[in-house]
Write an enzyme that holds these catalytic residues in place. Sequence first.
Site, PDB file in Angstrom:
ATOM      1  CE1 TYR A 123       2.193  30.650  21.720  1.00  9.19           C
ATOM      2  CE2 TYR A 123       1.421  32.000  23.515  1.00  9.19           C
ATOM      3  CZ  TYR A 123       1.406  30.811  22.823  1.00  9.19           C
ATOM      4  OH  TYR A 123       0.604  29.786  23.246  1.00  9.19           O
ATOM      5  CE  LYS A 161       6.221  17.199  14.744  1.00  4.34           C
ATOM      6  NZ  LYS A 161       5.568  15.973  15.198  1.00  4.34           N
ATOM      7  CG  ASP A 191       4.499  14.487  17.993  1.00  2.00           C
ATOM      8  OD1 ASP A 191       5.682  14.717  18.309  1.00  2.00           O
ATOM      9  OD2 ASP A 191       4.173  14.164  16.838  1.00  2.00           O
ATOM     10  CG  ASP A 193       0.312  28.513  26.277  1.00  5.23           C
ATOM     11  OD1 ASP A 193      -0.078  28.315  27.442  1.00  5.23           O
ATOM     12  OD2 ASP A 193      -0.277  29.274  25.482  1.00  5.23           O
TER      13      ASP A 193
HETATM   14 MG    MG Z   1      -1.673  28.966  28.579  1.00  4.60          MG
END
Ligand code: MG
Length: 342
Positions: free
Chosen positions: A127, A174, A207, A231
């Site tokens: 981001y 991860k 995951d 998110d």
């Molecule tokens: Mg969102």
Amino acid sequence: MSKQRIAILPGDGIGPEIMEATLSILTATGLDAEFVYCDAGMAAMEKGKPPVPPETIETIREIGVALKGPTTTPSGGGHSSANVAIRKALDLFANIRPAKTLPGLQGPFANANLDMIIVRENTEDLYAGIEYQAHPDVAQAIKVITRPGCRRLVKYGFKMAQEQGRKRVTAVHKANIMKLTDGMFLHEFYEEAKNYPDLIADDIIVDNCCMQLVTRPEKFDVLVTENLYGDIVSDLCAGLVGGLGLAPGANIGVDCAVFEAVHGSAPDIAGKGVANPTALLMSAVMMLRHLGRHEQADRITNSVLRVCSDGKCLTVDLGGKAGTKDYAVEVIHQSKALPAVS
Ligand code: MG
Ligand code: NAI
């Protein structure tokens, strides 16, 4: 208490509708507040301003607290995200997203009694928005993770967990694949965990985390994670507890805080008067607690709990027929009938 100033960013799409409903409820609790309206998103651009005008940032910085409706960010071309710009400009490094089952609501997890909090890093990761076209057929994005950025986020997560009497803090990552970036996050997580011997600290690969959130969601407590995973995982958790219409959030920085729902501007239902204002309302409750206004926060929370368990005045997303305004009127009605419970 003195008059509380609050910066208000109504936002785009359903933003103005749910903001109006939320502010009507806040006002009805007797909160003595001055709402200072600011432009952001498409609403700002339509006035010929950038998506986040400098005066909006200045106002939030000066007041220290803002309630924000969702802002639209076109995918692909068009302008960049107003949210990302606000979070970066004000260094709102921690995004707190509780996911708690409300009584009386239907859905596959209605009886699971979930009570989780996602603590999402809010300024780094993919981001950071560093993308470039390396070749006409190759586009690249850079994932930025810094040690101080990881440390202040995990520090906030552990401190919040302890203050709220939580038992377990789980890092979602991860690091098996992204050994340097996520590896750094994980390292800082376990370093900070040493300061909190009473809390269980563990970690899970993102995951597997998604799978277990669906199969055994009740085992999770506080989840701390990087920006992108946070998110995605927080929308998943919103789905577990009844949908985006119910999921609140807070963007916390050192000097100021911006409270907003997890959901976006919902263009598919904008202007129809059917959006569920609960997510923004419960974000406002988080804001009230941040401001130490617990009496009003309790009153609104109890009223929402009563309206949801009663089930007679639910919005369309929850299987009801009530419009945004009907729901707000019912929450106000119930809040007046209730004594405050702490
Ligand atoms: Mg969102
Ligand atoms: P969205 O969250 O706006 O909508 C997803 C689905 O959930 C839609 O079907 C919508 O109708 C429903 N929904 C969302 N909020 C609801 C509510 N309060 N009541 C009832 N139903 C609700 O996600 P989408 O469609 O991916 O994004 C739309 C726009 O919002 C995009 O421009 C996106 O960039 C922006 N966005 C802004 C955010 C923010 O300002 N914090 C966060 C997420 C997206």
